[in-house]
Design a protein around this motif. Structure first.
Motif, PDB file in Angstrom:
ATOM      1  N   THR A   1      -6.394  -1.404   4.643  1.00  0.00           N
ATOM      2  CA  THR A   1      -7.354  -1.632   5.732  1.00  0.00           C
ATOM      3  C   THR A   1      -6.636  -1.598   7.071  1.00  0.00           C
ATOM      4  O   THR A   1      -7.108  -0.984   8.033  1.00  0.00           O
ATOM      5  N   LEU A   2      -5.483  -2.258   7.154  1.00  0.00           N
ATOM      6  CA  LEU A   2      -4.697  -2.226   8.391  1.00  0.00           C
ATOM      7  C   LEU A   2      -4.309  -0.795   8.753  1.00  0.00           C
ATOM      8  O   LEU A   2      -4.415  -0.386   9.912  1.00  0.00           O
ATOM      9  N   ALA A   3      -3.854  -0.040   7.760  1.00  0.00           N
ATOM     10  CA  ALA A   3      -3.434   1.335   8.015  1.00  0.00           C
ATOM     11  C   ALA A   3      -4.598   2.191   8.498  1.00  0.00           C
ATOM     12  O   ALA A   3      -4.443   3.040   9.378  1.00  0.00           O
ATOM     13  N   LYS A   4      -5.764   1.947   7.933  1.00  0.00           N
ATOM     14  CA  LYS A   4      -6.963   2.696   8.309  1.00  0.00           C
ATOM     15  C   LYS A   4      -7.378   2.367   9.744  1.00  0.00           C
ATOM     16  O   LYS A   4      -7.778   3.248  10.514  1.00  0.00           O
ATOM     17  N   CYS A   5      -7.290   1.083  10.103  1.00  0.00           N
ATOM     18  CA  CYS A   5      -7.753   0.631  11.415  1.00  0.00           C
ATOM     19  C   CYS A   5      -6.737   0.878  12.524  1.00  0.00           C
ATOM     20  O   CYS A   5      -7.093   0.859  13.703  1.00  0.00           O
ATOM     21  N   ASN A   6      -5.469   1.092  12.143  1.00  0.00           N
ATOM     22  CA  ASN A   6      -4.404   1.231  13.142  1.00  0.00           C
ATOM     23  C   ASN A   6      -3.570   2.483  12.891  1.00  0.00           C
ATOM     24  O   ASN A   6      -2.402   2.392  12.478  1.00  0.00           O
ATOM     25  N   PRO A   7      -4.125   3.650  13.139  1.00  0.00           N
ATOM     26  CA  PRO A   7      -3.382   4.897  12.875  1.00  0.00           C
ATOM     27  C   PRO A   7      -2.138   5.057  13.746  1.00  0.00           C
ATOM     28  O   PRO A   7      -1.280   5.890  13.453  1.00  0.00           O
ATOM     29  N   HIS A   8      -2.032   4.246  14.807  1.00  0.00           N
ATOM     30  CA  HIS A   8      -0.876   4.290  15.699  1.00  0.00           C
ATOM     31  C   HIS A   8       0.274   3.421  15.188  1.00  0.00           C
ATOM     32  O   HIS A   8       1.306   3.303  15.853  1.00  0.00           O
ATOM     33  N   CYS A   9       0.103   2.813  14.013  1.00  0.00           N
ATOM     34  CA  CYS A   9       1.144   1.979  13.411  1.00  0.00           C
ATOM     35  C   CYS A   9       1.493   2.524  12.023  1.00  0.00           C
ATOM     36  O   CYS A   9       0.684   3.192  11.381  1.00  0.00           O
ATOM     37  N   ASN A  10       2.698   2.210  11.561  1.00  0.00           N
ATOM     38  CA  ASN A  10       3.142   2.582  10.222  1.00  0.00           C
ATOM     39  C   ASN A  10       3.226   1.337   9.344  1.00  0.00           C
ATOM     40  O   ASN A  10       3.562   0.245   9.831  1.00  0.00           O
ATOM     41  N   TYR A  11       2.974   1.518   8.045  1.00  0.00           N
ATOM     42  CA  TYR A  11       2.964   0.389   7.123  1.00  0.00           C
ATOM     43  C   TYR A  11       3.748   0.711   5.858  1.00  0.00           C
ATOM     44  O   TYR A  11       3.674   1.815   5.322  1.00  0.00           O
ATOM     45  N   ILE A  12       4.490  -0.294   5.399  1.00  0.00           N
ATOM     46  CA  ILE A  12       5.209  -0.200   4.138  1.00  0.00           C
ATOM     47  C   ILE A  12       4.710  -1.334   3.249  1.00  0.00           C
ATOM     48  O   ILE A  12       4.684  -2.498   3.673  1.00  0.00           O
ATOM     49  N   ALA A  13       4.311  -0.995   2.034  1.00  0.00           N
ATOM     50  CA  ALA A  13       3.809  -1.996   1.093  1.00  0.00           C
ATOM     51  C   ALA A  13       4.779  -2.116  -0.078  1.00  0.00           C
ATOM     52  O   ALA A  13       5.164  -1.105  -0.676  1.00  0.00           O
ATOM     53  N   VAL A  14       5.161  -3.346  -0.395  1.00  0.00           N
ATOM     54  CA  VAL A  14       6.055  -3.600  -1.526  1.00  0.00           C
ATOM     55  C   VAL A  14       5.258  -4.262  -2.648  1.00  0.00           C
ATOM     56  O   VAL A  14       4.564  -5.256  -2.422  1.00  0.00           O
TER      57      VAL A  14
END
Length: 213
Positions: A55-68
């Motif tokens: 959800t965060l990645a979808k709402c914030n395309p200007h940010c990168n996310y790594i999930a562990v």
């Protein structure tokens, strides 16, 4: 609760090769190259089925996310969500991470810890993701002034965690025993567990701790 193994789990995870980072340690200090941009990078430790981080990645395309997430049957659901949404700004580490400094340098703009295993017995305290030994490694990989956001439904874990963050010289800039009765923006993006607990009237503890600038 132990997760039931999914049939052909490894093969199914392998099919999401565009999202899975196999040799994550080799990217230490160079995660911007993985994403091929200079956008901020956020990490969720223990992403579960992925509702929160996708959800965060979808709402914030200007940010990168790594999930562990080390549980294969669980991370598979998160991968499916990322692929279904065709997200370009998220990657997954599909194993358990004991020391963040093995994978990152001071390059993260924030860390999320959501509904971590409380490990209620005292002899297991060092396994809690908010134990001092983990917090020290988080501080080593966060940029100066970056923060850790922590959610839990467990009263005892929240008390323990609060003490651990303070013990490690982290400033609590947001703190509440009932997140969904506040105006904190952290209430807007939820996890599967959070929805479940909120639905039955269980309060959600939340804090945001900032590392020294």
């Amino acid at each position: 609760m132990r997760q039931r193994k999914v049939k052909n789990e490894e093969e199914k995870i392998e099919s999401f090769c565009n999202y899975v980072i196999k040799d994550a340690k080799v990217h230490k200090g160079n995660w911007k190259e993985v994403f091929q941009n200079n956008n901020p990078i956020y990490l969720e430790v223990g992403c579960g089925k992925g509702q929160f981080i996708t959800t965060l990645a979808k709402c914030n395309p200007h940010c990168n996310y790594i999930a562990v997430e080390g549980a294969g049957s669980v991370v598979l659901r998160a991968l499916e969500k990322a692929a279904e949404a065709e997200l370009k700004n998220i990657k997954f580490i599909t194993n358990y991470v004991n020391d963040m400094t093995d994978y990152f340098e001071r390059e993260l703009d924030g860390i999320y810890l959501n509904f971590s295993d409380p490990w209620p017995k005292d002899r297991h305290a060092k396994r809690r993701l908010t134990h001092t030994r983990y917090i020290k490694s988080y501080k080593e990989v966060l940029k100066r002034g970056a923060g850790i956001e922590f959610k839990t439904d467990n009263d005892a874990l929240f008390t323990f965690s609060t003490e651990e963050f303070l013990k490690n010289d982290m400033e609590l800039i947001e703190y509440t025993d009932d997140l969904h009765m506040t105006d904190f923006t952290a209430r807007l993006v939820t996890t599967e567990y959070e929805n479940k607990f909120s639905k039955i009237g269980k309060n959600i503890h939340y804090l945001k701790a900032m590392s020294p600038k």
